[in-house]
Structures are given as C-alpha cells and as structure tokens.
Design an enzyme around this catalytic site. Sequence first.
Site, mmCIF file in Angstrom:
data_model
loop_
_atom_site.group_PDB
_atom_site.id
_atom_site.type_symbol
_atom_site.label_atom_id
_atom_site.label_comp_id
_atom_site.label_asym_id
_atom_site.label_seq_id
_atom_site.Cartn_x
_atom_site.Cartn_y
_atom_site.Cartn_z
ATOM 1 N N GLY A 141 0.198 -5.410 0.801
ATOM 2 C CA GLY A 141 -1.008 -5.518 -0.005
ATOM 3 C C GLY A 141 -0.773 -6.175 -1.342
ATOM 4 C CD GLU A 168 1.461 -5.936 5.871
ATOM 5 O OE1 GLU A 168 0.774 -5.850 4.852
ATOM 6 O OE2 GLU A 168 2.238 -6.913 6.084
ATOM 7 C CD GLU A 205 -2.906 -8.140 2.911
ATOM 8 O OE1 GLU A 205 -3.330 -8.493 4.019
ATOM 9 O OE2 GLU A 205 -2.870 -6.943 2.540
ATOM 10 C CB ALA A 252 -0.917 -0.001 1.219
#
Length: 262
Positions: free
Chosen positions: A113, A136, A116, A68
């Site tokens: 992300g 993260e 993911e 992100a």
Amino acid sequence: MNNQNYVYLKVEQNGWVMTLTLLREAKLNAMNSAMMAELTDCFRRIHDRSDVRVVILTGSGKAFMAGADIEEYSGFDLGAFFSFQNKGREMYRAIEECPKPVIAAVNGYALGGGFEIVLACDMVVASEKAKFGLPEVNLGLVPGGGGVQKALRAVGPYAAKEMLMTGRFLTAQEGLDLRIINQVTSPDQLLEVATALAQTIAEKAPLAVQGLKKLVNEGRDASLETAQAYDRAYLANLFYSTDAQEGIAAFVEKRPPVFVGK
C-alpha cells in the site's frame, strides 16, 4: 491548516508548499484504518485550499510506508476485509483527485500500500536507500489499491509482471531507470530536493499547473484525438484567466509574472 488532531499525520506549511509526514515510525508507518482516514480527510481539506499549491508526502523514520497493517486485518472476515480495502480506495482517490501536485518524498521502504500511495502521487523524489515493491504475492494476495494497473501503465506489462509475480523490491536506481522516480538523492538531502521541486512548481500559474495534472491523468487512457481536443478546450478556457493575461503581459514587458490563481 493545523494538524486537525491527527495522530498519524504531521502537517506543516511553508509558503505555498504543504508537507505531510506519516507518524507511525515504530510500525514503519504501516497503514491502519485510522491513518487511512486521516490521509483521506487531509487531502479532502487541501482540495479547495487556495493557499496550498503543492503537497509533499513523506514518512518518519526508516520507512515511507511499509504497506498495510497486516496485524489489523489478519482476523477480518471477508466483509471487514472489503471494508478495509474500500477505505484504502477512498484514500488513494483523495490523493489522485487532489488538484494540487503531490510529490512523494520516499525516505525508505515503500511497499504494498505504501508503493500504491507513491503511484497515486504525481512525482517521486527518492532517497538512495529507498526500496519499492508490491510483495502481496508472498501473502497469497494481489495488490488491491490500484497497484497492478498503475504499475502496468507506469512500466509496461513485462516489467510489471516480473515485479508483481516475484514480489521483489526495487532499488531507487531501478525505479529511476523504469521512470517511476523523477530524482534520486542522498538521504540527508531528500526533503531539500523535494522542497526545491515543489517550490519551483508553486511559482507557476496554479490554474495551469492544476490543468496539466488533470490533462495528463485523464488523457492517459483516452485516444490521442480525444485527449488533444480536451487540451485545446482547456487552453481556451484558460486564455482569459487573470493569470494567463498576467503571464502574457509579463512576457511582453520582460518582467517576472505574479500569479494569483485566478
């Protein structure tokens, strides 16, 4: 489908296969709100497209997606941050619920992300230079796009905890060993290998392929008895489909089948 005036997404189609390329190379394809909205919109449009049987998702430049865009959400209050996360969840859901198989062609970094998104896809072809991770923890956070539970289900609790708690990056070979990657190839052959896989799947009966995606995804967390009952019910529904009758006839007549998705 043209690019629908997308800024961060290039859409190309070759026969039954649609290739989507992330276009934020200067930021290693870091995911901002606009990119999430474009991916969500695109996958929702693909959902009912009868002329698309398989989707390839890849990145431009040196990265698939480096996570992100931290710069975008760094100044958010809690409400704005949750709104950002909810947009991401809509995007992941659009990929997961797309009935067509989605192949991630990972050319470089797939982090946070980005990883993911890979875990939301159905198959993964990776460059030898690809790196995967959920780092993260280095920001004092945990993955918010499904990465924790998907990693757990993909690699088991011990490998998932080690990966999540250290935040370290996995190589393509490690991903292959952990069975979260289907194939590893040289960087210059990545799209060729992913496209060959996509075309092989696209030649199969579309309703059966879509059914298999649904059965695997939904049966994964069901009891064995429930999942097998669902398999049998789906098989019964397919038996009188045009494609099933064509496939059976072609086998008996010793000829290649011609599937139409009905």
